[in-house]
Scaffold this motif. Structure first.
Motif, short mmCIF file in Angstrom:
data_model
loop_
_atom_site.label_atom_id
_atom_site.label_comp_id
_atom_site.label_asym_id
_atom_site.label_seq_id
_atom_site.Cartn_x
_atom_site.Cartn_y
_atom_site.Cartn_z
N GLY A 50 0.81 -1.21 0.00
CA GLY A 50 0.00 0.00 0.00
C GLY A 50 0.85 1.26 0.00
N PHE A 51 1.94 1.24 0.74
CA PHE A 51 2.83 2.39 0.76
C PHE A 51 3.45 2.59 -0.62
N LEU A 52 3.89 1.52 -1.24
CA LEU A 52 4.54 1.63 -2.55
C LEU A 52 3.57 2.14 -3.61
N ALA A 53 2.32 1.69 -3.55
CA ALA A 53 1.33 2.17 -4.51
C ALA A 53 1.11 3.67 -4.36
N ALA A 54 1.01 4.12 -3.11
CA ALA A 54 0.83 5.55 -2.87
C ALA A 54 2.08 6.33 -3.28
N ALA A 55 3.25 5.75 -3.05
CA ALA A 55 4.50 6.42 -3.40
C ALA A 55 4.63 6.59 -4.91
N ARG A 56 4.29 5.57 -5.66
CA ARG A 56 4.34 5.69 -7.13
C ARG A 56 3.41 6.78 -7.62
N LYS A 57 2.22 6.79 -7.07
CA LYS A 57 1.22 7.78 -7.48
C LYS A 57 1.68 9.20 -7.15
N ALA A 58 2.42 9.34 -6.04
CA ALA A 58 2.88 10.66 -5.60
C ALA A 58 4.14 11.12 -6.34
N GLY A 59 4.76 10.23 -7.12
CA GLY A 59 5.96 10.61 -7.87
C GLY A 59 7.26 10.42 -7.12
N LEU A 60 7.24 9.60 -6.06
CA LEU A 60 8.49 9.32 -5.34
C LEU A 60 9.49 8.71 -6.31
N ARG A 61 10.76 9.10 -6.18
CA ARG A 61 11.76 8.58 -7.12
C ARG A 61 12.78 7.65 -6.50
N ARG A 62 12.91 7.64 -5.17
CA ARG A 62 13.90 6.76 -4.56
C ARG A 62 13.43 6.31 -3.20
N ILE A 63 13.72 5.05 -2.87
CA ILE A 63 13.33 4.51 -1.58
C ILE A 63 14.49 3.72 -0.98
N VAL A 64 14.73 3.92 0.31
CA VAL A 64 15.73 3.14 1.04
C VAL A 64 14.97 2.30 2.05
N LEU A 65 15.09 0.99 1.92
CA LEU A 65 14.32 0.06 2.74
C LEU A 65 15.20 -0.51 3.85
N LEU A 66 14.73 -0.43 5.08
CA LEU A 66 15.39 -1.13 6.19
C LEU A 66 14.99 -2.60 6.11
N SER A 67 15.93 -3.43 5.71
CA SER A 67 15.68 -4.86 5.56
C SER A 67 16.41 -5.60 6.68
N SER A 68 16.93 -6.77 6.41
CA SER A 68 17.59 -7.57 7.44
C SER A 68 18.61 -8.50 6.79
N HIS A 95 11.35 -10.31 5.16
CA HIS A 95 12.09 -9.20 4.58
C HIS A 95 12.37 -9.42 3.10
N ALA A 96 12.51 -10.67 2.69
CA ALA A 96 12.67 -10.94 1.26
C ALA A 96 11.41 -10.52 0.49
N GLU A 97 10.25 -10.72 1.10
CA GLU A 97 9.00 -10.28 0.46
C GLU A 97 8.95 -8.76 0.35
N TYR A 98 9.39 -8.05 1.40
CA TYR A 98 9.43 -6.58 1.33
C TYR A 98 10.37 -6.14 0.21
N GLU A 99 11.54 -6.75 0.15
CA GLU A 99 12.50 -6.38 -0.88
C GLU A 99 11.92 -6.64 -2.28
N ALA A 154 13.53 3.55 -7.83
CA ALA A 154 14.94 3.33 -7.52
C ALA A 154 15.03 2.93 -6.05
N TRP A 155 15.87 1.95 -5.74
CA TRP A 155 15.89 1.42 -4.39
C TRP A 155 17.29 1.13 -3.90
N THR A 156 17.44 1.11 -2.57
CA THR A 156 18.61 0.59 -1.88
C THR A 156 18.11 -0.20 -0.68
N PHE A 157 18.69 -1.36 -0.45
CA PHE A 157 18.33 -2.17 0.71
C PHE A 157 19.45 -2.10 1.74
N VAL A 158 19.09 -1.83 2.99
CA VAL A 158 20.03 -1.80 4.10
C VAL A 158 19.73 -3.00 4.97
N ARG A 159 20.70 -3.93 5.06
CA ARG A 159 20.47 -5.22 5.70
C ARG A 159 21.35 -5.41 6.94
#
Length: 275
Positions: A76-94, A109-113, A122-127
């Protein structure tokens, strides 16, 4: 404008502070902005990842985001982010996503990634692996009688300071060169729980004692506030780490240009919690 979710958590608060130090404009989400306790410069907005209707307003005008994932709500967050024009996301993973076989933590966390990868952003994963901040759970017992009771005292991890996790996330938010990278993070040394209790005692000037707790007793206690599958995964990881040194990775220094903070440094930063 950079959005920080989970902004009052151990890592999220550090992300906020370090972005402000870098001169960035920061917006943060909170379910209760009045109690968030964030710096005055932060634009704190009420939002809950469990309620998609609250997301468009907080994403308006935001081009980058640090995402602390909430189970079942990443899509749900990603859908809203795309609609809002977000261009980069940094995900706290594991770091658990790298385990073979993956446990319940790694699978989640693999599902989140995967969801972030498929979003088109555009993404970066912090594990990170084990957090030094997890040891704050020992603080009440240390303050009370100086005895830490926990299972698998000889299990070794390479725990990491929350400030270093945030520093890697901030670099990824500020520099396009980190897009498409997954950073596995550890602290600078392999330490057992017994050794960490000794380091806390040396730092605060007290003789502390580690008392080995039977795993079944620990499981019952942990299950009162943690889902049983997570409890089993954590205990399984600790059991497998007994008698073996934990891998130490140079990623923090490679990304930030400075070495990861020692456990002794972390205890110094949190000495008041243990006294």
């Amino acid at each position: 404008m950079i959005l920080v979710t989970g902004a009052t958590g151990n890592v999220g608060r550090q992300v906020v502070d370090q972005l402000l130090e870098a001169g960035e404009r920061v917006r943060a989400t909170s379910r209760d902005p009045a109690r968030a306790g964030l710096p005055a410069e932060v634009d704190v907005r009420r939002a809950d990842l469990r309620d998609p209707d609250t997301l468009p307003a907080v994403l308006d005008g935001v081009d980058r985001a640090y995402l602390f994932p909430v189970p079942g709500q990443v899509g749900g967050f990603l859908a809203a982010a795309r609609k809002a024009g977000l261009r980069r996301i940094v995900l706290l993973s594991s770091q658990a996503v790298t385990f073979d076989p993956r446990d319940v933590i790694g699978r989640a966390h693999a599902e989140y990634e995967r969801a972030v990868e498929e979003s088109g952003l555009a993404w970066t994963f912090v594990r990170p692996g084990a957090f030094m901040a997890n040891d704050l759970a020992w603080a009440p017992a240390i303050r009370a009688d100086g005895v830490v009771r926990a299972p698998y005292g000889r299990a070794a991890t390479a725990p990491i300071h929350e400030r270093d996790i945030a520093a890697v996330a901030v670099r990824a938010l500020l520099d396009d060169g980190h897009a498409g990278r997954a950073y596995e993070l550890t602290g600078p040394e392999s330490l057992t729980a017994v050794e960490r209790v000794r380091l806390i005692g040396a730092s605060i000037g007290r003789d502390l004692r580690y008392e080995e707790q039977p795993p079944d007793e620990a499981r019952r206690q942990m299950a009162t506030h943690t889902p049983p599958a997570i409890v089993d995964a954590v205990l399984s990881i600790l059991a497998s780490a007994v008698g073996a040194g934990a891998p130490v990775l140079p990623t923090v220094e490679e990304v930030t240009g400075r070495p990861a903070a020692s456990y002794t440094r972390w205890v110094g930063d949190h000495a008041a919690d243990f006294r």
